[in-house]
Design an enzyme around this catalytic site. Sequence first.
Site, PDB file in Angstrom:
ATOM      1  N   LYS A 119      20.111   2.720  -1.100  1.00 43.30           N
ATOM      2  CA  LYS A 119      19.108   1.684  -0.829  1.00 43.30           C
ATOM      3  C   LYS A 119      19.584   0.399  -1.501  1.00 43.30           C
ATOM      4  CE  LYS A 119      14.048   1.079  -1.409  1.00 43.30           C
ATOM      5  NZ  LYS A 119      12.828   1.716  -1.972  1.00 43.30           N
ATOM      6  N   SER A 134       9.225   2.130   1.679  1.00 34.73           N
ATOM      7  CA  SER A 134      10.187   1.052   1.770  1.00 34.73           C
ATOM      8  C   SER A 134      11.631   1.508   1.921  1.00 34.73           C
ATOM      9  CB  SER A 134      10.087   0.156   0.542  1.00 34.73           C
ATOM     10  OG  SER A 134      10.470   0.878  -0.630  1.00 34.73           O
ATOM     11  N   SER A 167       7.574   5.497  -1.261  1.00 36.84           N
ATOM     12  CA  SER A 167       8.723   4.940  -0.536  1.00 36.84           C
ATOM     13  C   SER A 167       9.884   5.879  -0.297  1.00 36.84           C
ATOM     14  CB  SER A 167       9.249   3.706  -1.251  1.00 36.84           C
ATOM     15  OG  SER A 167       8.458   2.609  -0.900  1.00 36.84           O
TER      16      SER A 167
HETATM   17  N1  GLN Z   1       4.028   1.215   0.388  1.00 33.61           N
HETATM   18  C1  GLN Z   1       3.831   1.068  -1.032  1.00 33.61           C
HETATM   19  C2  GLN Z   1       3.882  -0.391  -1.399  1.00 33.61           C
HETATM   20  O1  GLN Z   1       4.051  -1.177  -0.527  1.00 33.61           O
HETATM   21  C3  GLN Z   1       4.849   1.860  -1.787  1.00 33.61           C
HETATM   22  C4  GLN Z   1       6.178   1.236  -1.803  1.00 33.61           C
HETATM   23  C5  GLN Z   1       7.133   1.941  -2.676  1.00 33.61           C
HETATM   24  O2  GLN Z   1       6.951   3.119  -2.984  1.00 33.61           O
HETATM   25  N2  GLN Z   1       8.123   1.197  -3.123  1.00 33.61           N
HETATM   26  O3  GLN Z   1       3.739  -0.760  -2.538  1.00 33.61           O
END
Ligand code: GLN
Length: 486
Positions: free
Chosen positions: A80, A155, A179
């Site tokens: 990532k 994400s 994410s």
């Molecule tokens: N969807 C969640 C957010 O937008 C989690 C994102 C993540 O785990 N980085 O904060």
Amino acid sequence: MIVEPCSLTIAEARELLDRRELSAVELTRSCLDRIAAHDGRLNAFITVCREAALAQAAEADARMVGGAGGPLCGIPLALKDIFLTRGVRTTCASRILDGFVPPFDATVVAKLRAAGAVFLSKANLDEFAMGSSTENSAFGPTRNPYDLDRVAGGSSGGSAAAVAANQCLGALGTDTGGSIREPASFCGVVGIKPTYSRVSRYGVIAYASSLDQVGPFARTVRDCAVLLQAIAGVDPRDATCAARPVPDYAGALTGEIKGLRIGVPREYFIEGMAPAVDGAVRAALRQFEALGGRLEEVSLPHTEYAVATYYVLATAEASANLARYDGIRYGLRVAADNNIELYERTRGAGFGAEVKRRIMLGTFALSAGYYDAYYLKAQKVRTLIRRDFARAFERCDVIATPVAPTTAFAIGEKIADPLQMYLSDIFTISVNLAGLPGISVPCGYDDRGLPIGLQLIGAPFAEETILRAADAYERSGATVRRPPII
Ligand code: GLN
């Protein structure tokens, strides 16, 4: 049928590499060819490191000839684009890091490098990991390999899609509120978020520091166990990283779950959940019973406050963490007559809409007069959520839930409505608030052929237990992995 090397699991590739029936260079080339053929449409990657990957693969081949290979030597992986990589641009999918080339590797990258892994690419994500669909990327959305009009989740959507589409054999992501698990679920691969503090975060771009955790994606539970083994453990450079010894995760995969108590929280089977998700998760629970597990109804009564609690705490921490992007030290700088104007112009041009929204929400929640009402209150609710889990784990060994209320949604479907987007994290967020390990393992497909994930949550540092349960389920053959459409 001839199997393309890029579609092998890590375990299968390992055997062929060890028997010298496949070289790391051939394996890497196969992944690179797959990337060249499909990533134009999929957009799983921000940066592909073709030459460097081939050079690393050649080194790995030399090392294996010398008998010094290890479980990950010569295995091509994606990272990532939130992990710092020495000499390779790192964007976090933001314009504000334009031109930033890190001078050092994140600890997890250094560990994998030392293990002889090959780094193919930097994978797409929501900007600063803020999102559930990878649509908040300055580099465009990643598409779902099972339906190109749908999101890959987020994400870590690029990492999940790349593993699903056989562009790499495994990948690393991060999980602050879901994410890793949500994109794993949407893309039909396995993803594990370890216990908070299990894996070093040195050199991982921070989003919400009391929640962020690093974890792997792969096509099997066993491959995830092998990747986690390589990255877990104490790091003198990260004071939040636990000093506990790392158990033998692959060794824990005995296939045996007789007598395992599986908690089923009633608050996680809700109105509005897609019927296919509900059906697949219930069928998986029956399969666990057939394998000798015992289902126990448990209650996590503060679940309904989790999304609100998370979005106060995560945005508050993000507003502090993102203060460092000021146009002076890293990346983009928009020229101005004085410093204040320089900060404002740089941040105005560099951050995307969702990141700006969160900085404003978080700054508000922390501001004098509001701190007690929002931030402090959220911290208290977080404690209640943590206690819910502690109490539930007195009655069970793992907790089984859906990963997300739906399968992958259409690109554009939720982007204009942040609240709808935030609700996709309803089943994953509590796990971060409580600091627990959670795994997403494929448990079926809906009638459009879109993958569905089952979440198994463990007590702190019980990665072995959730990996063992997920592996036993996977091996039972209840869900057969379907190839993606590309
Ligand atoms: N969807 C969640 C957010 O937008 C989690 C994102 C993540 O785990 N980085 O904060």
